[in-house]
Design a protein around this motif. Structure first.
Motif, PDB file in Angstrom:
ATOM      1  N   UNK A   1      41.666  45.831  49.686  1.00  0.00           N
ATOM      2  CA  UNK A   1      41.821  44.414  50.009  1.00  0.00           C
ATOM      3  C   UNK A   1      40.796  43.557  49.283  1.00  0.00           C
ATOM      4  N   UNK A   2      39.578  44.058  49.183  1.00  0.00           N
ATOM      5  CA  UNK A   2      38.527  43.325  48.470  1.00  0.00           C
ATOM      6  C   UNK A   2      38.868  43.186  46.993  1.00  0.00           C
ATOM      7  N   UNK A   3      39.314  44.289  46.383  1.00  0.00           N
ATOM      8  CA  UNK A   3      39.670  44.244  44.964  1.00  0.00           C
ATOM      9  C   UNK A   3      40.892  43.359  44.726  1.00  0.00           C
ATOM     10  N   UNK A   4      41.864  43.429  45.620  1.00  0.00           N
ATOM     11  CA  UNK A   4      43.069  42.616  45.459  1.00  0.00           C
ATOM     12  C   UNK A   4      42.740  41.128  45.575  1.00  0.00           C
ATOM     13  N   UNK A   5      41.860  40.777  46.506  1.00  0.00           N
ATOM     14  CA  UNK A   5      41.487  39.374  46.673  1.00  0.00           C
ATOM     15  C   UNK A   5      40.754  38.859  45.430  1.00  0.00           C
ATOM     16  N   UNK A   6      39.900  39.695  44.857  1.00  0.00           N
ATOM     17  CA  UNK A   6      39.200  39.290  43.639  1.00  0.00           C
ATOM     18  C   UNK A   6      40.185  39.057  42.502  1.00  0.00           C
ATOM     19  N   UNK A   7      41.170  39.937  42.361  1.00  0.00           N
ATOM     20  CA  UNK A   7      42.190  39.757  41.318  1.00  0.00           C
ATOM     21  C   UNK A   7      42.983  38.482  41.557  1.00  0.00           C
ATOM     22  N   UNK A   8      43.298  38.234  42.822  1.00  0.00           N
ATOM     23  CA  UNK A   8      44.082  37.050  43.157  1.00  0.00           C
ATOM     24  C   UNK A   8      43.316  35.768  42.820  1.00  0.00           C
ATOM     25  N   UNK A   9      42.020  35.742  43.105  1.00  0.00           N
ATOM     26  CA  UNK A   9      41.212  34.558  42.788  1.00  0.00           C
ATOM     27  C   UNK A   9      41.122  34.341  41.283  1.00  0.00           C
ATOM     28  N   UNK A  10      41.045  35.421  40.519  1.00  0.00           N
ATOM     29  CA  UNK A  10      41.026  35.278  39.062  1.00  0.00           C
ATOM     30  C   UNK A  10      42.351  34.742  38.550  1.00  0.00           C
TER      31      UNK A  10
ATOM     32  N   UNK B   1      44.589  44.606  58.811  1.00  0.00           N
ATOM     33  CA  UNK B   1      43.286  44.022  59.140  1.00  0.00           C
ATOM     34  C   UNK B   1      42.198  44.525  58.205  1.00  0.00           C
ATOM     35  N   UNK B   2      42.252  45.806  57.824  1.00  0.00           N
ATOM     36  CA  UNK B   2      41.217  46.342  56.946  1.00  0.00           C
ATOM     37  C   UNK B   2      41.266  45.669  55.583  1.00  0.00           C
TER      38      UNK B   2
ATOM     39  N   UNK C   1      40.113  48.824  53.263  1.00  0.00           N
ATOM     40  CA  UNK C   1      39.229  47.680  53.054  1.00  0.00           C
ATOM     41  C   UNK C   1      38.895  47.468  51.582  1.00  0.00           C
ATOM     42  N   UNK C   2      38.545  48.515  50.874  1.00  0.00           N
ATOM     43  CA  UNK C   2      38.169  48.365  49.467  1.00  0.00           C
ATOM     44  C   UNK C   2      39.322  47.795  48.647  1.00  0.00           C
TER      45      UNK C   2
END
Length: 342
Positions: free
Chosen positions: A238-247, A260-261, A235-236
């Motif tokens: 995925x959260x960090x990867x999504x933040x990088x992707x948005x940047x 899913x996690x 899960x962690x």
């Protein structure tokens, strides 16, 4: 040595190796008929087996009276990850159900990422404590030579290194097809910038799910390396990867997460960034874990039959122990479960 003492002596594979002057792995390769052994060493091992009576002992152990009644489940992950990632308990549940039906015991072995990680597990498995081994969580950077231990082995998931002489037995799921189906769903729904949070590339599940994503975007004429970020299935990450992707790509409007996690982590990052799901960004996961029903919104995901995978692995291993089937590979189907996140 008295005759009574001689009748109680049961040579192990290590005894044969010492008598032959070779490694235990070499002795096991001879026992299992693998070709990567020189003729001279093969003769040494065969002579030692004959002198010690090892071949007769191994045959006796194959009978019901000679078995241990135990099967090892070898989990190649850190202990904390093993108990926090729902995948491993679900595999164990499928294994345990099958073993309970035939009155066999399950022995759990963990393989941490230490420098000498192989030695304790291999010593245990070579010691005649179990009749066979199931192996899950294999990482390509940490190959484990369990197939040369003189006991049947079945892998959960296709191993990264399949080049073992004689082949490997494994049970896997259609990771490529499931990832392709999820990505195509996002493309067909009109999303323009479809990204992926891919899994670790030293595991075939991570490799195959990224391959399925790439097949779908290539077919749609939209390959874009900038839309690929990586996590570790947790899960962690995925959260960090999504933040990088948005940047990197604030225009992203769809994400296929390879677990899913990681999708749950992506939902957290999107909520923190003020993005609505699925209004602004659609999200699809992979696994169909119980948590996917309770996210906000409920997660559209690819279902893989994890408990069935554990059960099929166990059935294959028991058949190998009985000598009733050759080594073989099984791939189970996946399916897309539609909910509210896409």
């Amino acid at each position: 040595m008295s005759s009574a003492e001689s009748s109680e002596f049961r040579p192990t594979l290590a005894d044969v190796a010492r008598a032959a002057g070779v490694s235990t792995a070499t002795a096991s390769r001879v026992l299992n008929g693998f070709p990567r052994v020189s003729p001279q060493r093969r003769r040494q091992v065969e002579s030692a087996m004959l002198a010690l009576g090892y071949a007769r002992q191994r045959a006796a152990r194959g009978s019901a009276a000679g078995r241990t009644g135990s099967i090892a489940l070898v989990v190649c992950e850190e202990v904390l990850r093993m108990f926090t990632d729902p995948y491993f308990p679900r595999i164990a549940a499928g294994v345990g159900k099958e073993l309970a039906a035939v009155d066999l015991q399950l022995v759990l072995l963990t393989v941490p990422s230490t420098e000498n990680y192989q030695a304790p597990v291999q010593r245990y498995l070579e010691g005649g404590h179990v009749d066979g081994a199931l192996v899950v969580g294999m990482h390509g950077r940490r190959p484990l030579d369990l197939d040369w231990l003189g006991i049947p082995v079945v892998f959960g998931g296709r191993p990264v290194h399949e080049g073992t002489p004689g082949g490997l037995s494994y049970v896997d799921v259609d990771n490529r097809g499931g990832a392709r189906l999820a990505t195509q769903r996002l493309i067909d729904s009109g999303r323009q910038t479809v990204a992926t949070i891919a899994g670790p590339q030293d595991m075939t599940a991570g490799v195959d799910r990224l391959h399925g994503y790439r097949q779908a975007v290539l077919r749609a004429g939209r390959p874009d390396p900038g839309l690929v970020v990586f996590g570790d299935f947790g899960q962690a990450s995925g959260e960090h990867a999504m933040a990088r992707l948005l940047d990197r790509r604030p225009d992203v409007d769809a994400v296929f997460a390879a677990s899913d996690m990681m999708a749950v982590g992506a939902l957290r990052a999107l909520r923190r960034a003020g993005r609505q799901v699925p209004g602004d960004v659609a999200v699809i996961g992979f696994d169909d874990l119980p948590i996917s029903r309770w996210t906000d919104p409920p997660l559209t995901t690819v279902r893989q039959p994890v408990e069935e995978m554990g059960a099929r692995m166990t059935g294959e291993l028991l058949a190998l122990i009985d000598g009733s089937v050759p080594r073989r590979c099984t791939v189970l189907d996946t399916e897309l479960v539609l909910r509210k996140s896409d």
